[in-house]
Design an enzyme around this catalytic site. Sequence first.
Site, PDB file in Angstrom:
ATOM      1  N   ASP A   9       0.875  -1.171   0.000  1.00 54.51           N
ATOM      2  CA  ASP A   9       0.000   0.000   0.000  1.00 54.51           C
ATOM      3  C   ASP A   9       0.911   1.218   0.000  1.00 54.51           C
ATOM      4  O   ASP A   9       1.485   1.580   1.032  1.00 54.51           O
ATOM      5  CB  ASP A   9      -0.892  -0.018   1.246  1.00 54.51           C
ATOM      6  CG  ASP A   9      -1.728   1.256   1.399  1.00 54.51           C
ATOM      7  OD1 ASP A   9      -1.725   2.090   0.474  1.00 54.51           O
ATOM      8  OD2 ASP A   9      -2.388   1.409   2.450  1.00 54.51           O
ATOM      9  N   LYS A  71       2.652  11.402  -3.569  1.00 52.77           N
ATOM     10  CA  LYS A  71       1.666  10.616  -4.312  1.00 52.77           C
ATOM     11  C   LYS A  71       0.680  11.517  -5.057  1.00 52.77           C
ATOM     12  O   LYS A  71       0.146  11.139  -6.107  1.00 52.77           O
ATOM     13  CB  LYS A  71       0.929   9.690  -3.351  1.00 52.77           C
ATOM     14  CG  LYS A  71      -0.110   8.784  -3.996  1.00 52.77           C
ATOM     15  CD  LYS A  71      -0.691   7.838  -2.961  1.00 52.77           C
ATOM     16  CE  LYS A  71      -1.783   6.954  -3.512  1.00 52.77           C
ATOM     17  NZ  LYS A  71      -2.293   6.002  -2.495  1.00 52.77           N
ATOM     18  N   GLU A 148      -7.263   0.542  -4.593  1.00 54.27           N
ATOM     19  CA  GLU A 148      -7.294   0.489  -3.131  1.00 54.27           C
ATOM     20  C   GLU A 148      -8.632   0.007  -2.559  1.00 54.27           C
ATOM     21  O   GLU A 148      -8.647  -0.838  -1.646  1.00 54.27           O
ATOM     22  CB  GLU A 148      -6.912   1.852  -2.560  1.00 54.27           C
ATOM     23  CG  GLU A 148      -5.437   2.187  -2.780  1.00 54.27           C
ATOM     24  CD  GLU A 148      -5.111   3.644  -2.582  1.00 54.27           C
ATOM     25  OE1 GLU A 148      -6.017   4.430  -2.226  1.00 54.27           O
ATOM     26  OE2 GLU A 148      -3.937   4.025  -2.783  1.00 54.27           O
ATOM     27  N   ASP A 171     -13.031   5.049   1.265  1.00 56.24           N
ATOM     28  CA  ASP A 171     -11.588   5.091   1.492  1.00 56.24           C
ATOM     29  C   ASP A 171     -11.125   6.546   1.533  1.00 56.24           C
ATOM     30  O   ASP A 171     -10.944   7.189   0.495  1.00 56.24           O
ATOM     31  CB  ASP A 171     -10.877   4.320   0.381  1.00 56.24           C
ATOM     32  CG  ASP A 171      -9.366   4.236   0.600  1.00 56.24           C
ATOM     33  OD1 ASP A 171      -8.861   4.851   1.556  1.00 56.24           O
ATOM     34  OD2 ASP A 171      -8.697   3.549  -0.192  1.00 56.24           O
TER      35      ASP A 171
END
Length: 365
Positions: A9, A71, A148, A171
Amino acid sequence: MPPPVVGIDLGTTHSLVAVMKGERPELIPNRFGKRLTPSVVGIDKNGQVHVGESAKNQLVSAPDRTVMEVKRIMGSSQKVSLGDRSYTPQEISGFVLKALKEDAERALGEKVVEAVVTVPAYFTDAQRQATKDAGALAGLKVERILNEPTAAALAYGIDHLDKEQFVLVYDLGGGTFDVSVLEMFEGVLDVKASAGNNHLGGADFDQAIAEWLMQAAEALGLELRNDAKAKARLKVAAEAAKIELSSVMETHINIPFLGVKDGEPVSLEIDLPRETLEKLLGRHLESTLKPIETALKDAKLEKATVAEVILVGGSSRIPMVHQLLEKFFGKAPRGGVHPDEAVALGAAIQAGLKSGAIKSGNSIM
């Protein structure tokens, strides 16, 4: 035996690595014995690259040589400056992936050459390719990129193989927000619809709190907007306050010697009640309901059809998130799925399926 395929992850604020041990996925601790590795990269004064805790520890003292939240710019041409050098987002992420790879090799006692890496469901092809490129720079073969929310549903589904139901994965991570509607039947997960926002997450919440603290500092006569070190200290204090307010109704913030006024050092001391936090974050959190409505509409489902709402991502711990979703769905979100760990565990399950460590007929596909 072939070398293990790990699940990673690669998060905005923290990253994790996991592997299948028998029929169960397990997280692999980093060199400090912790499951979560901060997705922070820094260069010290000697030019040495640091990843994780050691990099995060220099954020306040050397903000010009430290980077986090990279990211959010994956897949772009934007460069990151660390000291006198510039790096691509892929190179910075490559440093993080290499550290995770080394931690896995240390824990497993063998080489790790392949990984399943997760990305937000709404990542573009360019962002997904950039993630693969980062893996290659770290010495990892990344043949499979996994969304994800799907990874989180895999982690949930491994204990619910006998159920036929629709689940919604909410999420809310450090830098991105995803919602996915999935159908579970006969041990299979079918993604019906996804929606989200690639620029919404805990980093935005921290910034909102930091801005509130900045205004409090300005009320004391401090001018800090061009002070990188002071801004970094405000950001660190904001993140700590946000986390604490998930379990208490009020937190006391004390930042000593934040600035200087009339030649005298000035500290910032202020109380932040949860009620004020919810006002600061309310607009952001309420905006997550629209992607839920979009995903349900695209999946041609009503709210009542969703059997479980699964919370993923550290920011989903914020009490207001629970309140919003309980009001929206008429029932509380599901507990029992660790919001920080579910995505990495799901990636490990997918890695196990890919490597043959678990058989597809006995688990989620």
